[in-house]
Scaffold this active site. Structure first.
Site, PDB file in Angstrom:
ATOM      1  N   CYS A 125       0.849  -1.192   0.000  1.00 33.97           N
ATOM      2  CA  CYS A 125       0.000   0.000   0.000  1.00 33.97           C
ATOM      3  C   CYS A 125       0.887   1.244   0.000  1.00 33.97           C
ATOM      4  CB  CYS A 125      -0.911  -0.010   1.223  1.00 33.97           C
ATOM      5  SG  CYS A 125      -2.028   1.416   1.262  1.00 33.97           S
ATOM      6  N   CYS A 146       0.415   4.945   6.959  1.00 31.62           N
ATOM      7  CA  CYS A 146      -0.234   4.780   8.268  1.00 31.62           C
ATOM      8  C   CYS A 146       0.717   4.041   9.220  1.00 31.62           C
ATOM      9  CB  CYS A 146      -1.536   4.017   8.119  1.00 31.62           C
ATOM     10  SG  CYS A 146      -2.545   4.635   6.733  1.00 31.62           S
ATOM     11  N   CYS A 192       0.350   0.334  10.351  1.00 33.58           N
ATOM     12  CA  CYS A 192      -0.152  -0.689   9.425  1.00 33.58           C
ATOM     13  C   CYS A 192       0.925  -1.601   8.838  1.00 33.58           C
ATOM     14  CB  CYS A 192      -0.924  -0.039   8.295  1.00 33.58           C
ATOM     15  SG  CYS A 192      -1.759  -1.277   7.271  1.00 33.58           S
ATOM     16  N   CYS A 236     -16.611  -8.970   5.852  1.00 30.14           N
ATOM     17  CA  CYS A 236     -15.991  -7.692   5.529  1.00 30.14           C
ATOM     18  C   CYS A 236     -14.741  -7.918   4.682  1.00 30.14           C
ATOM     19  CB  CYS A 236     -15.646  -6.950   6.819  1.00 30.14           C
ATOM     20  SG  CYS A 236     -14.820  -5.378   6.506  1.00 30.14           S
ATOM     21  N   CYS A 263     -19.681  -5.851   4.077  1.00 27.97           N
ATOM     22  CA  CYS A 263     -18.936  -4.642   4.380  1.00 27.97           C
ATOM     23  C   CYS A 263     -17.661  -4.675   3.550  1.00 27.97           C
ATOM     24  CB  CYS A 263     -18.606  -4.596   5.881  1.00 27.97           C
ATOM     25  SG  CYS A 263     -17.752  -3.067   6.374  1.00 27.97           S
ATOM     26  N   CYS A 281     -19.418   2.502   8.491  1.00 27.84           N
ATOM     27  CA  CYS A 281     -18.714   1.803   9.562  1.00 27.84           C
ATOM     28  C   CYS A 281     -17.451   2.628   9.775  1.00 27.84           C
ATOM     29  CB  CYS A 281     -18.385   0.380   9.121  1.00 27.84           C
ATOM     30  SG  CYS A 281     -17.356  -0.508  10.305  1.00 27.84           S
ATOM     31  N   ARG A 287     -18.047  -2.229  17.660  1.00 28.42           N
ATOM     32  CA  ARG A 287     -17.331  -3.483  17.372  1.00 28.42           C
ATOM     33  C   ARG A 287     -16.007  -3.557  18.127  1.00 28.42           C
ATOM     34  NH1 ARG A 287     -20.696  -5.355  13.331  1.00 28.42           N
ATOM     35  NH2 ARG A 287     -21.601  -3.649  12.135  1.00 28.42           N
TER      36      ARG A 287
HETATM   37  N1  SAM Z   1      -6.627   0.634   3.037  1.00 30.18           N
HETATM   38  C1  SAM Z   1      -7.927   0.919   3.490  1.00 30.18           C
HETATM   39  C2  SAM Z   1      -7.959   2.062   4.490  1.00 30.18           C
HETATM   40  O1  SAM Z   1      -6.984   2.302   5.181  1.00 30.18           O
HETATM   41  O2  SAM Z   1      -9.010   2.714   4.566  1.00 30.18           O
HETATM   42  C3  SAM Z   1      -8.641  -0.297   4.097  1.00 30.18           C
HETATM   43  C4  SAM Z   1      -7.854  -1.302   4.915  1.00 30.18           C
HETATM   44  S1  SAM Z   1      -7.153  -0.717   6.449  1.00 30.18           S
HETATM   45  C5  SAM Z   1      -6.095  -2.040   6.892  1.00 30.18           C
HETATM   46  C6  SAM Z   1      -8.537  -0.784   7.579  1.00 30.18           C
HETATM   47  C7  SAM Z   1      -8.306  -0.334   9.004  1.00 30.18           C
HETATM   48  O3  SAM Z   1      -7.582  -1.319   9.724  1.00 30.18           O
HETATM   49  C8  SAM Z   1      -7.515   0.921   9.248  1.00 30.18           C
HETATM   50  O4  SAM Z   1      -8.262   2.099   9.071  1.00 30.18           O
HETATM   51  C9  SAM Z   1      -7.098   0.781  10.694  1.00 30.18           C
HETATM   52  O5  SAM Z   1      -8.029   1.435  11.533  1.00 30.18           O
HETATM   53  C10 SAM Z   1      -7.126  -0.737  10.922  1.00 30.18           C
HETATM   54  N2  SAM Z   1      -5.779  -1.251  11.257  1.00 30.18           N
HETATM   55  C11 SAM Z   1      -4.755  -1.421  10.391  1.00 30.18           C
HETATM   56  N3  SAM Z   1      -3.652  -1.880  11.018  1.00 30.18           N
HETATM   57  C12 SAM Z   1      -3.986  -1.987  12.331  1.00 30.18           C
HETATM   58  C13 SAM Z   1      -3.272  -2.392  13.500  1.00 30.18           C
HETATM   59  N4  SAM Z   1      -1.987  -2.744  13.443  1.00 30.18           N
HETATM   60  N5  SAM Z   1      -3.927  -2.396  14.676  1.00 30.18           N
HETATM   61  C14 SAM Z   1      -5.217  -2.018  14.744  1.00 30.18           C
HETATM   62  N6  SAM Z   1      -5.948  -1.636  13.672  1.00 30.18           N
HETATM   63  C15 SAM Z   1      -5.346  -1.606  12.483  1.00 30.18           C
HETATM   64  C1  DTB Z   2     -11.413  -2.030  11.436  1.00 33.33           C
HETATM   65  O1  DTB Z   2     -11.612  -0.942  11.994  1.00 33.33           O
HETATM   66  N1  DTB Z   2     -10.709  -3.025  11.947  1.00 33.33           N
HETATM   67  C2  DTB Z   2     -10.606  -4.118  11.015  1.00 33.33           C
HETATM   68  C3  DTB Z   2     -11.593  -3.690   9.891  1.00 33.33           C
HETATM   69  N2  DTB Z   2     -11.921  -2.340  10.257  1.00 33.33           N
HETATM   70  C4  DTB Z   2     -11.197  -3.756   8.507  1.00 33.33           C
HETATM   71  C5  DTB Z   2      -9.202  -4.333  10.525  1.00 33.33           C
HETATM   72  C6  DTB Z   2      -8.198  -4.549  11.612  1.00 33.33           C
HETATM   73  C7  DTB Z   2      -6.883  -4.818  10.974  1.00 33.33           C
HETATM   74  C8  DTB Z   2      -5.818  -5.189  11.963  1.00 33.33           C
HETATM   75  C9  DTB Z   2      -4.497  -5.362  11.335  1.00 33.33           C
HETATM   76  C10 DTB Z   2      -4.404  -6.481  10.339  1.00 33.33           C
HETATM   77  O2  DTB Z   2      -4.872  -7.621  10.612  1.00 33.33           O
HETATM   78  O3  DTB Z   2      -3.796  -6.288   9.284  1.00 33.33           O
HETATM   79 FE1  SF4 Z   3      -2.809   1.295   3.389  1.00 33.57          FE
HETATM   80 FE2  SF4 Z   3      -2.780   0.173   5.778  1.00 33.57          FE
HETATM   81 FE3  SF4 Z   3      -3.118   2.789   5.569  1.00 33.57          FE
HETATM   82 FE4  SF4 Z   3      -5.086   1.114   4.743  1.00 33.57          FE
HETATM   83  S1  SF4 Z   3      -4.339   1.382   6.822  1.00 33.57           S
HETATM   84  S2  SF4 Z   3      -4.286   2.911   3.683  1.00 33.57           S
HETATM   85  S3  SF4 Z   3      -3.831  -0.607   3.994  1.00 33.57           S
HETATM   86  S4  SF4 Z   3      -1.257   1.643   4.979  1.00 33.57           S
END
Ligand code: SAM
Ligand code: DTB
Ligand code: SF4
Length: 335
Positions: free
Chosen positions: A55, A59, A62, A99, A130, A190, A262
């Site tokens: 990606c 973030c 992430c 989802c 979702c 959501c 959630r």
């Molecule tokens: N890329 C898209 C976005 O960021 O909108 C969708 C996927 S992203 C992985 C969805 C959500 O996962 C993020 O907004 C974040 O809140 C959550 N997330 C990602 N990594 C995480 C982590 N290490 N711990 C907790 N939540 C996480």
């Molecule tokens: C959200 O707020 N939490 C979920 C869902 N929306 C998509 C994702 C959590 C992702 C946690 C890190 C991972 O497993 O990559």
């Molecule tokens: Fe990309 Fe992760 Fe950020 Fe979603 S949360 S935009 S997957 S870096």
């Protein structure tokens, strides 16, 4: 009679909720929870990463950002048949909601058409749907709505002030714009965030304030406890104190009483007792299955045992139109 839903929260009022004695906070949250929801029913969702890693966004939490070396295996958009197989398995394992998540900044239209096909097939299995695919334009939101998508997940993640510490490649307003497109086409939103990223209590209050003061409360509010992933800038973040996490859930429940709250990422490292407190505070949905998107989740057997010990039942999915909360429209609540 329900109180009108509020959209005018001040920060000091939200912080005051956080500062209540724990028992008073839990009592208020649980009392409201029972007015709007079945206190012994928890909705069971399953996540699937349909496009993983690489990606372009930065973030800091992430594992899927291309900027951090997290050892993640990058995977292209999953074929439709594989998604359907996974959705059917999730349904057979007790999920009522599926989802689909993609590691995109925003989807390309040709990819969005493929996701729309996935939504149609997953919905045909009787599952609530979702998707979380990054930023959407108005026409992309319409495409997903036309495919029958029930909810779009797009998080604010943290308070407006702390946001810049976590993400630099898109701004708060970009997120608000995507949420507006989703609402405008009549899809359910959501929208939640992550706690345990080194933010202050005022930032946690600021996240909930921003969510509750949106033009309509999100229909679903995921509260994630940071999963610390090696290689990300937040790998060494101090874990959020457990009661503070429960307080965050309780304040979300009080401010957005009709929403699904959630209990999302972070359950793998929570005790059964902590999860039980989260349900008492008003959480009424979990992610079930051995993986979230890329990180771990409790064993399915452990979840089954926890539901049995607590006398919880799995709630059916919610495919009703967006303004209806537990059978009551926002307009009826306000009247
Ligand atoms: N890329 C898209 C976005 O960021 O909108 C969708 C996927 S992203 C992985 C969805 C959500 O996962 C993020 O907004 C974040 O809140 C959550 N997330 C990602 N990594 C995480 C982590 N290490 N711990 C907790 N939540 C996480
Ligand atoms: C959200 O707020 N939490 C979920 C869902 N929306 C998509 C994702 C959590 C992702 C946690 C890190 C991972 O497993 O990559
Ligand atoms: Fe990309 Fe992760 Fe950020 Fe979603 S949360 S935009 S997957 S870096």
């Amino acid at each position: 009679m329900h109180q009108p839903l509020r959209h005018d929260w001040r920060r000091d009022e939200v912080v005051a909720l956080f500062e209540l004695p724990f028992n008073d906070l839990m009592f208020r949250a649980q009392s409201l929870h029972r007015q709007y929801h079945d206190a012994n029913a928890v909705q069971v969702s399953t996540l699937l990463s349909i496009k993983t890693g690489a990606c372009p966004e930065d973030c800091a939490y992430c594992p899927q950002s291309a900027r951090f070396d997290t050892g993640l295996k990058v995977e292209k958009l999953m074929p439709l048949a594989d998604v359907v197989t996974r959705a059917r398995a999730a349904r057979d394992a007790g999920a009522s909601r599926f989802c689909m998540g993609a590691a995109w900044r925003s989807p390309r239209d040709k990819d969005l058409d493929k996701v729309a096909a996935m939504v149609r097939e997953v919905k045909a299995l009787g599952l609530e749907t979702c998707a979380t695919l990054g930023m959407l334009s108005a026409s992309q939101a319409q495409t997903l709505k036309d495919a029958g998508l029930d909810y779009y997940n797009h998080n604010l993640d943290t308070s407006p002030e702390y946001y810049g510490e976590i993400i630099s490649t898109r701004c708060y307003q970009d997120r608000l714009d995507t949420l507006a497109h989703v609402r405008d086409v009549g899809m359910k939103t959501c929208c939640g965030g992550i706690v345990g990223m080194g933010e202050s209590r005022s930032d946690r209050a600021g996240l909930l304030q921003a969510l509750a003061n949106l033009p309509a409360h999100p229909d679903s509010v995921p509260i994630n406890r940071l999963v610390q992933v090696a290689g990300t800038p937040l790998a060494e973040a101090a874990e959020l104190e457990a009661f503070e996490f429960v307080r965050t859930i309780a304040v979300a429940r009080i401010m957005m009483p009709a929403a699904m709250v959630r209990l999302s990422a972070g359950r793998e490292t929570m005790s059964d007792e902590l999860q039980a407190l989260c349900f008492l505070a008003g959480a009424n949905s979990i992610f079930h299955g051995e993986k979230l998107l890329t990180t771990g989740n409790p064993d399915t057997e452990a979840d089954r045992a926890l539901f049995a010990r607590l006398g919880l039942t799995a709630m059916p999915g919610d495919t009703a139109p967006r303004t209806v909360h537990a059978g009551i429209t926002e307009q009826e609540i306000a009247a």
